[in-house]
Design a protein around this motif. Sequence first.
Motif, PDB file in Angstrom:
ATOM      1  N   SER A  60       0.817  -1.214   0.000  1.00  0.00           N
ATOM      2  CA  SER A  60       0.000   0.000   0.000  1.00  0.00           C
ATOM      3  C   SER A  60       0.851   1.264   0.000  1.00  0.00           C
ATOM      4  O   SER A  60       0.332   2.349   0.162  1.00  0.00           O
ATOM      5  CB  SER A  60      -0.937  -0.001   1.213  1.00  0.00           C
ATOM      6  N   HIS A  61       2.158   1.127  -0.175  1.00  0.00           N
ATOM      7  CA  HIS A  61       3.022   2.302  -0.189  1.00  0.00           C
ATOM      8  C   HIS A  61       2.647   3.247  -1.323  1.00  0.00           C
ATOM      9  O   HIS A  61       2.590   4.447  -1.145  1.00  0.00           O
ATOM     10  CB  HIS A  61       4.487   1.880  -0.332  1.00  0.00           C
ATOM     11  N   PHE A  62       2.377   2.681  -2.486  1.00  0.00           N
ATOM     12  CA  PHE A  62       1.969   3.488  -3.635  1.00  0.00           C
ATOM     13  C   PHE A  62       0.450   3.511  -3.703  1.00  0.00           C
ATOM     14  O   PHE A  62      -0.199   2.482  -3.625  1.00  0.00           O
ATOM     15  CB  PHE A  62       2.520   2.901  -4.935  1.00  0.00           C
ATOM     16  N   LYS A  63      -0.094   4.688  -3.853  1.00  0.00           N
ATOM     17  CA  LYS A  63      -1.548   4.836  -3.980  1.00  0.00           C
ATOM     18  C   LYS A  63      -1.982   4.472  -5.393  1.00  0.00           C
ATOM     19  O   LYS A  63      -1.236   4.664  -6.347  1.00  0.00           O
ATOM     20  CB  LYS A  63      -1.974   6.283  -3.666  1.00  0.00           C
ATOM     21  N   ASN A  64      -3.183   3.938  -5.510  1.00  0.00           N
ATOM     22  CA  ASN A  64      -3.729   3.638  -6.835  1.00  0.00           C
ATOM     23  C   ASN A  64      -3.773   4.912  -7.661  1.00  0.00           C
ATOM     24  O   ASN A  64      -4.145   5.976  -7.162  1.00  0.00           O
ATOM     25  CB  ASN A  64      -5.141   3.053  -6.721  1.00  0.00           C
ATOM     26  N   GLY A  65      -3.374   4.806  -8.910  1.00  0.00           N
ATOM     27  CA  GLY A  65      -3.410   5.976  -9.781  1.00  0.00           C
ATOM     28  C   GLY A  65      -2.666   5.722 -11.073  1.00  0.00           C
ATOM     29  O   GLY A  65      -2.069   4.672 -11.285  1.00  0.00           O
ATOM     30  N   VAL A  66      -2.716   6.715 -11.934  1.00  0.00           N
ATOM     31  CA  VAL A  66      -2.059   6.652 -13.238  1.00  0.00           C
ATOM     32  C   VAL A  66      -0.970   7.720 -13.267  1.00  0.00           C
ATOM     33  O   VAL A  66      -1.202   8.866 -12.883  1.00  0.00           O
ATOM     34  CB  VAL A  66      -3.077   6.868 -14.386  1.00  0.00           C
ATOM     35  N   TRP A  67       0.192   7.327 -13.742  1.00  0.00           N
ATOM     36  CA  TRP A  67       1.346   8.211 -13.830  1.00  0.00           C
ATOM     37  C   TRP A  67       1.807   8.257 -15.282  1.00  0.00           C
ATOM     38  O   TRP A  67       2.005   7.221 -15.904  1.00  0.00           O
ATOM     39  CB  TRP A  67       2.485   7.683 -12.952  1.00  0.00           C
ATOM     40  N   ILE A  68       1.967   9.466 -15.808  1.00  0.00           N
ATOM     41  CA  ILE A  68       2.369   9.668 -17.203  1.00  0.00           C
ATOM     42  C   ILE A  68       3.831  10.119 -17.234  1.00  0.00           C
ATOM     43  O   ILE A  68       4.233  11.007 -16.484  1.00  0.00           O
ATOM     44  CB  ILE A  68       1.475  10.716 -17.904  1.00  0.00           C
ATOM     45  N   HIS A  69       4.606   9.507 -18.137  1.00  0.00           N
ATOM     46  CA  HIS A  69       6.027   9.828 -18.264  1.00  0.00           C
ATOM     47  C   HIS A  69       6.188  11.286 -18.668  1.00  0.00           C
ATOM     48  O   HIS A  69       5.467  11.791 -19.528  1.00  0.00           O
ATOM     49  CB  HIS A  69       6.686   8.914 -19.295  1.00  0.00           C
ATOM     50  N   GLU A  70       7.150  11.959 -18.035  1.00  0.00           N
ATOM     51  CA  GLU A  70       7.350  13.387 -18.265  1.00  0.00           C
ATOM     52  C   GLU A  70       7.800  13.698 -19.699  1.00  0.00           C
ATOM     53  O   GLU A  70       7.416  14.708 -20.275  1.00  0.00           O
ATOM     54  CB  GLU A  70       8.391  13.917 -17.274  1.00  0.00           C
TER      55      GLU A  70
END
Length: 159
Positions: A60-70
């Motif tokens: 659970s360290h990372f929250k659910n979500g979407v991350w887009i490459h910079e």
Amino acid sequence: MKRTLKIIGIIAILIYFVGNVLPNLIGVPLAAYDSYKNWNEAENLINELNQRKVSTTNQSHFKNGVWIHEKDSLAGIEIKNGKWNIFYKGTEIDSTDIYDYKLTNHLPEFANTEIKESEFLVLTNKSDTLKYELLGYNKEYLSLMYLSNGKIHIYKSEK
């Protein structure tokens, strides 16, 4: 007259000593001690910041979500229900793109953790294992260094 010159000479030497030599005799050791104290305080602060302990089983360290490459707006990561999905927009995700993840403080084959306490991310699936150093993580950014080649990946949270 000679006596007056001797007194003036002695006074001049005393003024020189009090004005130039005495401050160095006292000031240099005090400055060195102050610098030593500041160095130790900074080192203690750095050690406190680097001693963030991460459980190797904490999903659970990372929250659910979407991350887009910079740098590549089509590349991204979706963290969902303890899984790490690597995607590229326009292509379908298959089982080789879905990883289990684990955080650890120790990857001896890549880093000397005696020098710098770090957090490492290990992604595994049936066919692959990827190892990263976690450089930063907050609500807005996720920064990782891929340990195989040292390339840094920065992702921005998709709102």
